[in-house]
Design a protein around this motif. Structure first.
Motif, PDB file in Angstrom:
ATOM      1  N   ASP A 148      32.758 -72.285  48.154  1.00 23.38           N
ATOM      2  CA  ASP A 148      33.427 -71.680  47.005  1.00 23.38           C
ATOM      3  C   ASP A 148      34.445 -72.634  46.394  1.00 23.38           C
ATOM      4  O   ASP A 148      34.560 -72.727  45.164  1.00 23.38           O
ATOM      5  CB  ASP A 148      34.104 -70.372  47.421  1.00 23.38           C
ATOM      6  N   ARG A 149      35.170 -73.368  47.237  1.00 18.35           N
ATOM      7  CA  ARG A 149      36.149 -74.283  46.651  1.00 18.35           C
ATOM      8  C   ARG A 149      35.514 -75.569  46.156  1.00 18.35           C
ATOM      9  O   ARG A 149      36.046 -76.223  45.267  1.00 18.35           O
ATOM     10  CB  ARG A 149      37.297 -74.560  47.619  1.00 18.35           C
ATOM     11  N   MET A 150      34.362 -75.961  46.700  1.00 18.21           N
ATOM     12  CA  MET A 150      33.653 -77.104  46.133  1.00 18.21           C
ATOM     13  C   MET A 150      33.086 -76.747  44.765  1.00 18.21           C
ATOM     14  O   MET A 150      33.092 -77.565  43.843  1.00 18.21           O
ATOM     15  CB  MET A 150      32.518 -77.552  47.061  1.00 18.21           C
ATOM     16  N   ARG A 151      32.661 -75.521  44.611  1.00 19.79           N
ATOM     17  CA  ARG A 151      32.042 -75.080  43.365  1.00 19.79           C
ATOM     18  C   ARG A 151      33.072 -74.771  42.284  1.00 19.79           C
ATOM     19  O   ARG A 151      32.894 -75.146  41.123  1.00 19.79           O
ATOM     20  CB  ARG A 151      31.203 -73.831  43.615  1.00 19.79           C
ATOM     21  N   ALA A 152      34.158 -74.095  42.648  1.00 20.57           N
ATOM     22  CA  ALA A 152      35.052 -73.563  41.611  1.00 20.57           C
ATOM     23  C   ALA A 152      36.485 -73.481  42.109  1.00 20.57           C
ATOM     24  O   ALA A 152      37.038 -72.387  42.288  1.00 20.57           O
ATOM     25  CB  ALA A 152      34.559 -72.187  41.163  1.00 20.57           C
ATOM     26  N   LEU A 153      37.095 -74.613  42.344  1.00 19.75           N
ATOM     27  CA  LEU A 153      38.503 -74.647  42.741  1.00 19.75           C
ATOM     28  C   LEU A 153      39.374 -74.179  41.581  1.00 19.75           C
ATOM     29  O   LEU A 153      39.076 -74.431  40.414  1.00 19.75           O
ATOM     30  CB  LEU A 153      38.898 -76.070  43.143  1.00 19.75           C
ATOM     31  N   ARG A 154      40.458 -73.500  41.887  1.00 18.01           N
ATOM     32  CA  ARG A 154      41.392 -73.066  40.850  1.00 18.01           C
ATOM     33  C   ARG A 154      42.347 -74.213  40.512  1.00 18.01           C
ATOM     34  O   ARG A 154      43.405 -74.368  41.133  1.00 18.01           O
ATOM     35  CB  ARG A 154      42.178 -71.847  41.328  1.00 18.01           C
ATOM     36  N   VAL A 155      41.954 -75.004  39.540  1.00 16.89           N
ATOM     37  CA  VAL A 155      42.795 -76.113  39.085  1.00 16.89           C
ATOM     38  C   VAL A 155      43.608 -75.596  37.897  1.00 16.89           C
ATOM     39  O   VAL A 155      43.171 -75.654  36.749  1.00 16.89           O
ATOM     40  CB  VAL A 155      41.945 -77.332  38.689  1.00 16.89           C
ATOM     41  N   THR A 156      44.779 -75.056  38.197  1.00 16.97           N
ATOM     42  CA  THR A 156      45.643 -74.471  37.174  1.00 16.97           C
ATOM     43  C   THR A 156      46.967 -75.223  37.116  1.00 16.97           C
ATOM     44  O   THR A 156      47.344 -75.935  38.050  1.00 16.97           O
ATOM     45  CB  THR A 156      45.928 -72.992  37.484  1.00 16.97           C
ATOM     46  N   GLN A 157      47.691 -75.032  36.009  1.00 13.41           N
ATOM     47  CA  GLN A 157      48.976 -75.688  35.868  1.00 13.41           C
ATOM     48  C   GLN A 157      49.956 -75.212  36.936  1.00 13.41           C
ATOM     49  O   GLN A 157      50.721 -76.010  37.489  1.00 13.41           O
ATOM     50  CB  GLN A 157      49.558 -75.424  34.475  1.00 13.41           C
ATOM     51  N   ALA A 158      49.914 -73.926  37.252  1.00 10.59           N
ATOM     52  CA  ALA A 158      50.828 -73.390  38.265  1.00 10.59           C
ATOM     53  C   ALA A 158      50.551 -74.005  39.630  1.00 10.59           C
ATOM     54  O   ALA A 158      51.482 -74.395  40.353  1.00 10.59           O
ATOM     55  CB  ALA A 158      50.697 -71.865  38.329  1.00 10.59           C
ATOM     56  N   ASN A 159      49.264 -74.108  39.997  1.00  8.92           N
ATOM     57  CA  ASN A 159      48.916 -74.708  41.286  1.00  8.92           C
ATOM     58  C   ASN A 159      49.270 -76.191  41.317  1.00  8.92           C
ATOM     59  O   ASN A 159      49.735 -76.711  42.334  1.00  8.92           O
ATOM     60  CB  ASN A 159      47.430 -74.516  41.575  1.00  8.92           C
ATOM     61  N   LEU A 160      49.043 -76.877  40.195  1.00 10.73           N
ATOM     62  CA  LEU A 160      49.385 -78.301  40.130  1.00 10.73           C
ATOM     63  C   LEU A 160      50.882 -78.504  40.310  1.00 10.73           C
ATOM     64  O   LEU A 160      51.318 -79.347  41.106  1.00 10.73           O
ATOM     65  CB  LEU A 160      48.928 -78.887  38.797  1.00 10.73           C
ATOM     66  N   ASP A 161      51.689 -77.734  39.591  1.00 15.73           N
ATOM     67  CA  ASP A 161      53.142 -77.899  39.675  1.00 15.73           C
ATOM     68  C   ASP A 161      53.637 -77.601  41.083  1.00 15.73           C
ATOM     69  O   ASP A 161      54.492 -78.313  41.626  1.00 15.73           O
ATOM     70  CB  ASP A 161      53.826 -76.980  38.674  1.00 15.73           C
ATOM     71  N   ASN A 162      53.096 -76.545  41.682  1.00 14.72           N
ATOM     72  CA  ASN A 162      53.516 -76.161  43.023  1.00 14.72           C
ATOM     73  C   ASN A 162      53.185 -77.224  44.046  1.00 14.72           C
ATOM     74  O   ASN A 162      54.021 -77.608  44.881  1.00 14.72           O
ATOM     75  CB  ASN A 162      52.854 -74.825  43.401  1.00 14.72           C
ATOM     76  N   GLN A 163      51.953 -77.724  44.013  1.00 16.22           N
ATOM     77  CA  GLN A 163      51.523 -78.701  45.018  1.00 16.22           C
ATOM     78  C   GLN A 163      52.067 -80.099  44.747  1.00 16.22           C
ATOM     79  O   GLN A 163      52.237 -80.890  45.668  1.00 16.22           O
ATOM     80  CB  GLN A 163      50.006 -78.705  45.120  1.00 16.22           C
ATOM     81  N   ARG A 164      52.328 -80.405  43.481  1.00 16.20           N
ATOM     82  CA  ARG A 164      52.998 -81.671  43.167  1.00 16.20           C
ATOM     83  C   ARG A 164      54.352 -81.710  43.868  1.00 16.20           C
ATOM     84  O   ARG A 164      54.719 -82.706  44.495  1.00 16.20           O
ATOM     85  CB  ARG A 164      53.171 -81.788  41.658  1.00 16.20           C
TER      86      ARG A 164
END
Length: 465
Positions: A148-164
């Motif tokens: 599921d994550r190989m197919r359709a990872l949630r690449v969102t601005q919120a996730n990017l900012d959090n993990q950055r």
């Protein structure tokens, strides 16, 4: 030879020497059992297949315990990054746990753990891998989560900012505010000329801050594709049934264009490189000396790996006996060759006692190198290392997770997971003459890079040579 049991001396030393060896064996479409027996070692059953979308699969049945270990190794590491875009591979190690189309944020970790499993991921210069070990009756869950994550990872601005922010904090803890944390980064930058290995896997704060959502989404599309990955499965399953499950969950994930090749060429070094750094967190002076050598899975690499064990492998090694026991100038030594797909580093590291002359410690290390070049090593020393190698391999391969990760790395690095069965044979081919030759060829004065790290209050210049 170290497989994935890294040296952990005082918690300060670099990971050194994952043992790899063997003959090439290309992955084939369809299941192909391995029939190459290891030299005086364990025989690991292997079946290989490639799905229609290019995903390579390696299966190894083991019914000793009712568990399965799954590892997905992506052919992407910090070597694939470009100037101005460092830290992306490590950032994605974190992004991959932020949810996908059918899995909520953090649920991957929760689902595995509440079902009695363990899960994690790691990033290196040469690859990124994700792995979980679960009860055998939870294989479908593990495959679903990874697909599921190989197919359709949630690449969102919120996730990017959090993990950055998470990755930047990790850099602060592990490098910027850690004793000797910057030493490895400075050493790599000074020793390498090619950007692929010159920069650290952690990346720079500036590059992480500049990363846009578009940049990150493109990185995922390019490198997190099934045709850029290897799935390894080890444990209690029937291969025919596991194959059908893997096809069910993964085969409809779209293939992507092949990522651009990485230029790994490293120009020859023609003169010594040297620097000294002050470390506010260090309490003891540390000396690092590295030499650029050869990629893993080459004859000279095996010989250099055995030389590293003779010089640095434990209390009976030559440099431990000389620097710690006889001369009493160091509290600990470590060293050897790391394993890379490109040019690897052969390293000598000494944690010196307070008040010691760094130039004298450095001289003692070079004297031992010269002794090998002049007098060679003994057959008894070689046999001791071979015995240790057999023991380490046996200990490592009894763990299904270690086996799954090893198979994945061999498949990605060298396109031959069967190296797990042939590695000992390659070490057995190394002779004392080979070790003497590689010492002469690679451990030369003009080929070395030296970094002296001193506590800030006792900072001094690197000794002139």
């Amino acid at each position: 030879m170290r497989h994935f049991n890294f040296r952990r001396t005082l918690g300060l030393f670099l990971a050194l020497g994952i043992a790899v060896a063997g003959t090439a064996g290309a992955t084939q479409t369809g299941q192909t059992p391995s029939d190459a027996a290891p030299a005086r070692g364990m025989q690991i059953p292997i079946q290989q297949l490639t799905l229609k979308n290019g995903l390579r699969v390696v299966l190894s049945e083991d019914h000793a315990a009712p568990t399965v270990s799954l590892c997905v190794t992506f052919d992407v590491g910090s070597r694939n990054e470009q100037p101005g875009h460092t830290g992306f591979a490590h950032l994605f190690e974190h992004m991959m746990f932020q949810g996908s189309q059918n899995v909520g944020k953090g649920e991957h970790l929760i689902l595995v753990r509440v079902n009695g499993g363990d899960v994690n991921g790691t990033t290196s210069n040469d690859s990124t891998n994700y792995y979980e070990r679960v009860p055998a009756n939870q294989l479908d869950m593990a495959l679903f989560l990874e697909a599921d994550r190989m197919r359709a990872l949630r690449v969102t601005q919120a996730n990017l900012d959090n993990q950055r922010s998470t990755v930047q904090e990790e850099r602060r803890l592990r490098m910027d505010n850690q004793a000797y944390g910057k030493t490895g980064e400075i050493l790599g930058d000074l020793a390498y000329d090619n950007f692929a290995y010159k920069h650290s896997t952690m990346g720079s704060m500036a590059d992480l801050n500049a990363a846009s959502l578009e940049d990150v989404a493109q990185f995922f599309k390019t490198y997190y594709a099934p045709n850029n990955a290897v799935l390894t499965l080890v444990g209690d399953f029937k291969s025919s049934e596991a194959t059908e499950k893997i096809k069910k969950y993964f085969e409809d994930i779209p293939e992507q264009p092949a990522p651009p090749p990485v230029d790994m060429a490293e120009p020859a070094q023609t003169k010594e490189r040297r620097t000294a750094i002050e470390d506010s967190f260090a309490r003891l002076p540390r000396l690092d000396v590295v030499y650029k050598t050869v990629p893993g899975n080459t004859p000279d690499w095996y010989a250099l790996d055995m030389l590293g064990d003779i010089l640095f492998g434990g209390p009976s090694s030559r440099l431990y006996q000389k620097l710690v026991k006889e001369k009493a100038v160091a509290l600990q030594v470590a060293g050897g060759i790391d394993v890379r797909r490109g040019t690897a580093l052969f390293q000598a590291l000494a944690m010196m006692k307070p008040g010691q002359d760094a130039a004298e410690v450095e001289k003692l290390i070079y004297e031992e190198f010269e002794r090998v070049k002049t007098d060679g090593v003994t057959t008894a020393e070689l046999e001791k290392i071979r015995i240790q190698d057999r023991l380490q391999q046996a200990e490592s391969l009894t763990n299904t997770m270690s086996r799954a990760r090893t198979l994945g790395r061999y498949a990605v690095y060298f396109h031959d997971p069967n190296l797990i069965n042939t590695t000992l044979a390659n070490y057995n081919e190394v002779t004392p003459a080979d070790i003497r030759r590689v010492a002469r060829q690679y451990l030369g004065e003009t080929q070395r890079t030296v970094v002296l790290t001193t506590p800030k209050a006792e900072a001094q210049q690197a000794p002139a040579r």
